[in-house]
Design an enzyme around this catalytic site. Structure first.
Site, PDB file in Angstrom:
ATOM      1  N   LYS A  13      57.185  22.559 -23.425  1.00 36.51           N
ATOM      2  CA  LYS A  13      58.335  22.453 -22.514  1.00 36.51           C
ATOM      3  C   LYS A  13      57.939  21.900 -21.145  1.00 36.51           C
ATOM      4  O   LYS A  13      58.625  21.033 -20.599  1.00 36.51           O
ATOM      5  CB  LYS A  13      59.005  23.821 -22.343  1.00 36.51           C
ATOM      6  CG  LYS A  13      59.677  24.346 -23.589  1.00 36.51           C
ATOM      7  CD  LYS A  13      60.502  25.587 -23.310  1.00 36.51           C
ATOM      8  CE  LYS A  13      59.658  26.755 -22.843  1.00 36.51           C
ATOM      9  NZ  LYS A  13      58.666  27.183 -23.838  1.00 36.51           N
ATOM     10  N   ARG A 161      41.615  31.464 -22.725  1.00 34.48           N
ATOM     11  CA  ARG A 161      42.278  32.507 -21.940  1.00 34.48           C
ATOM     12  C   ARG A 161      42.560  33.717 -22.827  1.00 34.48           C
ATOM     13  O   ARG A 161      42.844  33.582 -24.010  1.00 34.48           O
ATOM     14  CB  ARG A 161      43.602  31.990 -21.360  1.00 34.48           C
ATOM     15  CG  ARG A 161      43.436  30.979 -20.280  1.00 34.48           C
ATOM     16  CD  ARG A 161      44.726  30.678 -19.544  1.00 34.48           C
ATOM     17  NE  ARG A 161      45.950  30.968 -20.312  1.00 34.48           N
ATOM     18  CZ  ARG A 161      47.164  30.599 -19.896  1.00 34.48           C
ATOM     19  NH1 ARG A 161      47.317  29.930 -18.788  1.00 34.48           N
ATOM     20  NH2 ARG A 161      48.237  30.887 -20.626  1.00 34.48           N
TER      21      ARG A 161
END
Length: 219
Positions: A13, A161
């Site tokens: 997005k 992460r």
């Protein structure tokens, strides 16, 4: 055009929002940017948001909506905007409709980026980021570094992460399905949803989105 961009985490997005906003000559408005700008500028809404964030609580819809309304009222958004990350639930979608309605405005389209769940997991779980510069991002399958675990740009260590592991990604998808996905049905009832596949190269998805929006506008 006034557009809302929706899709699961990992659908791309943010990347698509930047390209589409440029192609359509409208501002890209993301909730993350709104929070950062209001907090750094010390606005009344920013101070409220910071209190909740510092306490580890979710920022209330009223604060998020207030920030979005102020941003949409700025001169560069008069001709349209692309909302990314807002609305996140049906209550926010209803509030957005009400806010636009007060100015006799309405959304033109809701662009739904569709991507299979397994692909979302693969995209996010395979992401590796440079410890020296977080803008240097690689992927074990789609964009692997020349040397395993080493950034091509600066030689820094690449890492995954904590929230990019498969279990966390699937939990994020679950939250998306229960909280955000219902807004698609909400907007479908208004005839606003344009669904496209988010698979393929970035430019291919952008071209697909632009064509779909043009067809929708001409319909």
């Amino acid at each position: 055009m006034r557009i809302v961009l929706v899709g699961p985490p990992g659908a791309g997005k943010g990347t698509q929002a930047a390209y589409l906003a440029k192609n359509l000559s409208i501002p890209h408005i993301s909730t993350g940017d709104l929070f950062r700008a209001n907090i750094s500028q010390g606005t009344p809404l920013g101070k409220q948001a910071k209190q909740f964030i510092d306490a580890g609580d979710l920022v209330p819809d009223s604060v998020t909506i207030g920030m979005a309304r102020e941003r949409m009222a700025q001169p560069d958004a008069v001709g349209g905007f692309l909302l990314d990350g807002f609305p996140r639930n049906v209550a926010q979608a209803e509030a957005l409709d009400a806010a636009l309605g007060e100015d006799d405005l309405a959304l033109d389209a809701v662009l739904d980026l569709e991507v299979p769940e397994d692909e979302v997991v693969k995209r996010i779980a395979g992401r590796r980021i440079c410890r020296n510069d977080s803008s240097h991002v690689f992927h074990v399958s789609y964009n692997p570094p020349k040397r395993d675990g080493v950034c091509d740009a600066c030689g820094g260590e690449l890492y995954q992460r904590e929230d990019d592991n498969e279990d966390t990604v699937r939990k994020r998808l679950e939250i998306y399905h229960t909280q955000t996905e219902p807004i698609i049905d909400y907007y479908k009832a208004q005839g606003l949803v344009v669904t496209i596949s988010a698979l393929g190269k970035v430019t291919e998805v952008t071209d697909r989105a632009m064509e779909a929006l043009k067809r929708d506008a001409a319909a």
